[in-house]
Design an enzyme around this catalytic site. Structure first.
Site, PDB file in Angstrom:
ATOM      1  N   CYS A 164      21.927   0.083  24.630  1.00 40.50           N
ATOM      2  CA  CYS A 164      21.995  -0.704  23.388  1.00 40.50           C
ATOM      3  C   CYS A 164      20.712  -1.486  23.090  1.00 40.50           C
ATOM      4  CB  CYS A 164      23.182  -1.659  23.447  1.00 40.50           C
ATOM      5  SG  CYS A 164      23.341  -2.564  25.012  1.00 40.50           S
ATOM      6  N   HIS A 215      22.938  -8.233  19.763  1.00 40.98           N
ATOM      7  CA  HIS A 215      21.811  -8.516  20.647  1.00 40.98           C
ATOM      8  C   HIS A 215      20.606  -8.979  19.829  1.00 40.98           C
ATOM      9  CE1 HIS A 215      23.971  -6.807  23.869  1.00 40.98           C
ATOM     10  NE2 HIS A 215      23.265  -5.715  24.111  1.00 40.98           N
TER      11      HIS A 215
END
Lengths: 330, 330
Positions: free
Chosen positions: A130, A237
């Site tokens: 990710c 994130h």
């Protein structure tokens, strides 16, 4: 219109749920849909594509007549069953780290290296980590334009990177629990400079993924250092990235490149307090970039800040983009 | 034993409360103690040094017979009243940014540049920015040993940097409020890449403080870039720091230097999940360093992670250490 029989291994997980949502949103041409889970979760019902499905246990026989098999149930499940799914004729799009660095397995971010899909001898395609996906989406157009020499990244990673159990643990801690099992320490009101296990040289596996996967995806070998940190955020994130280029690059020039980069949204208006943040990136399919600024001492260096939804851009959305690209090229 | 009459401007604030605690803990030789506040807070009672005090409004006349005046009530109060306190004969230890870069005002971290206290023509000493203090405590011994060429830092800064109101806002948001007034956006379950206002070139004032204050304290001019980010943590700042040196430096060599550095505690045992974190640094007077590791591509570069209590190490503790050093040298 041609349809595709789709299996989803890990249908009860956090990424699995997003995958179903995205396939529904874009009206992916699903023929038969087969939501697969571990024996423990089998028998539960889910609602998808306007009907009810019973979650079924994943077995070696599950993949008969399946065209596309998404795997998102952990490395062990992928290790054991992905090759069998591929052998049965499905193209596997694997969300785990197990096959990512394997020779003959394309590691693909469609905005960056779609051409790698053409050589896929094992019928297995790997979805990158990710934190790597959102970073290479930003780095690649800049590298094509200016040539990257070195990248230093510090991450601010959300709980969702540890799956549904990570999300639930953070929520419980927000409500006062101090119990930590998924994360190595309590995460609420804390930051933890460890994601995944420690490897050689004092780096974590997550940090080494950001180096090695970036090199494989971008077909580049520039220097990279990563410091990966878990923060008490649910599912987006953030990354603080310093980039040194072969030539001097102004923030304005970088803006010009990023503005036209696929699936990148520039949010860079500090005067109006506009910059990317987890709460604004969540539940979207774009990677947001801001705080682009020249270094005060080195005209070859830029700093920027990028944020993306970990479950979508960092996992499910990229997996579906790989599937779409695969359909286009095969 | 000689005692000192101490005034504390901003006695009702978060740093003010820590300052009183620390003076009590180390049995600082306080003669008369004068807790000063704005007109709004005057009349409230506090308990300190085993007795009750009534908070008094700060006026130009407050500083008669005061030996040491701590200022922690914002830049405007310091601008107006610190010179008057100094003129009245007190040595001012100012926690705000107002005088920090002024010629003739020593900007002091006692572990780094205690010698700067000897030239203090204005009777005003400045306490550096919180994120700068913990960074220079770590950088200075490494710079003395190996010579720093460049520093890139990304911060993970706590709510307490915005004072008591910042702490209260985060606590309210943790309980479900989405109201944001102290911070530019909601902070709970989010990270905000803005601390203080934006200045030239796309940098915030906080980021420029980390550059300019570090140069002044360390009497150095190496390249520095800072990205300052607020995270939902109560009162300890974390920093991910990349450092390039003039010579190759191994993690082991850096360990050797940091182990003997004043008020630095090495917590660097990844195998046992031991590294600095906000929840373990809070309410201590040390700066914790860990995750020390060599760069994978450049033998001149190291990466490390440091954490310190913002209200203590980043403010009150350093102010008291300055006072102690001042007493020693005057």
């Amino acid at each position: 219109m041609k349809t595709y029989n789709v299996a989803l291994v890990g249908a009860s997980g956090a990424v699995g749920a997003e995958l179903i949502s995205i396939l529904e949103e874009i009206s992916f041409p699903v023929g038969r849909f087969l939501p697969l889970v571990s024996a423990r979760s089998a028998g539960q019902k889910i609602h998808a594509f306007s009907q009810e499905y019973t979650l079924q246990e994943t077995t070696p026989e599950s993949f008969k007549d399946i065209d596309i098999a998404f795997f998102s149930a952990g490395s062990k499940v992928s290790e054991q069953l992905a090759p069998l799914a591929a052998k049965a004729g499905a193209v596997v799009i694997d969300n785990t780290s197990f096959f990512r660095l394997e020779e003959g397995v394309p590691l693909v971010v469609p905005e960056v290296n779609p051409q790698d899909l053409t050589h896929c001898p094992k019928n297995i395609l790997a979805n990158p980590n990710c934190s790597t996906i959102q970073m290479v989406q930003v780095l690649n157009p800049l590298h094509q334009a200016f040539g990257i020499v070195r990248v230093d990244v510090s991450t601010y990673q959300a709980a969702s990177g540890a799956g549904k159990r990570g999300l639930e643990e953070l929520k419980a801690q927000m409500a006062g629990s101090t119990y930590a099992q998924v994360f190595p320490h309590p995460l609420a009101l804390n930051v933890i400079p460890q994601i995944d296990v420690f490897m050689d040289h004092g780096y974590t596996k997550e940090e080494l993924k950001m180096v090695r996967e970036t090199h494989k995806i971008m077909h580049a070998d520039f220097a990279i250092s990563a410091t990966c940190v878990r923060v008490p955020v649910l599912r987006s994130h953030s990354e603080s990235i310093s980039i040194r280029f072969k030539t001097p690059v102004s923030a304005k020039k970088a803006h010009g490149v990023l503005k036209n980069a696929p699936n990148i949204v520039l949010v860079d208006d500090p005067a109006n307090k506009l910059y990317p943040m987890p709460i604004t990136a969540t539940s979207t399919d774009q990677t947001f970039v801001g705080r682009v600024r020249g270094d005060l001492f080195d005209p070859h260096t830029l700093h920027l800040w990028c944020v993306a939804d970990q479950l979508r851009v960092g996992a499910a959305t990229n997996a579906v983009r790989i599937a779409n690209e695969w359909i286009k090229t095969h």
